[in-house]
Write an enzyme that holds these catalytic residues in place. Structure first.
Site, short mmCIF file in Angstrom:
data_model
loop_
_atom_site.label_atom_id
_atom_site.label_comp_id
_atom_site.label_asym_id
_atom_site.label_seq_id
_atom_site.Cartn_x
_atom_site.Cartn_y
_atom_site.Cartn_z
N SER A 76 0.83 -1.21 0.00
CA SER A 76 0.00 0.00 0.00
C SER A 76 0.86 1.26 0.00
CB SER A 76 -1.02 0.02 1.13
OG SER A 76 -1.96 1.05 0.86
N HIS A 81 3.63 14.17 5.61
CA HIS A 81 3.43 15.56 5.20
C HIS A 81 3.84 16.47 6.36
CE1 HIS A 81 1.17 14.06 1.77
NE2 HIS A 81 0.45 13.34 2.62
N CYS A 96 -1.67 -3.86 3.41
CA CYS A 96 -2.51 -5.04 3.34
C CYS A 96 -1.64 -6.30 3.34
CB CYS A 96 -3.43 -4.99 2.13
SG CYS A 96 -2.55 -4.77 0.58
#
Length: 128
Positions: A76, A81, A96
């Site tokens: 994934s 940020h 996953c």
């Protein structure tokens, strides 16, 4: 806050494990260092036993400034940020993969950014 969040849920039907959070009061020099943050996320990918597909990082200017780093992994992603004006970062680790550990990646990044405080959340992204 190093509790084993993942161990609190039934792992028989987990499709996705999502660890995410907010990091407060971080040194703004670190938050604007694109190369450091890029390498930090790369190392977190390894620590979490994920397989890197591609990583992108960029600075954004303006009043708030900061850096974004996105690692696309086979399982994934990891997204970091930062906002230098607020000495703040958000971190999102989703997988996953059965053998990957998003909490390990999250905790490693936190240990290197050294926020004065942070919040960590876990979401079970299973089919039921």
């Amino acid at each position: 806050m190093s509790s084993q969040l993942i161990s609190l849920v039934n792992t028989d039907r987990i499709i996705g494990k999502h660890v995410f959070g907010n990091l407060y009061d971080i040194d703004p020099k670190i938050l604007n260092d694109k190369d450091f943050l890029h390498n930090l996320v790369l190392e977190a990918v390894k620590i979490a036993n994920m397989k890197l597909v591609e990583i992108k990082s960029w600075n954004f200017g303006g009043k708030k400034g900061g850096v974004s780093v996105i690692a696309l992994v086979e399982e994934s992603h990891i997204a970091l940020h930062t906002w230098t004006e607020y000495n703040y970062a958000t971190l999102d680790v989703y997988t996953c993969g059965e053998n990957s550990n998003p909490q390990a990646a999250f905790e490693y990044i936190v240990s290197q950014l050294k926020p004065k405080r942070y919040q960590m959340f876990y979401a079970d992204r299973s089919s039921e």
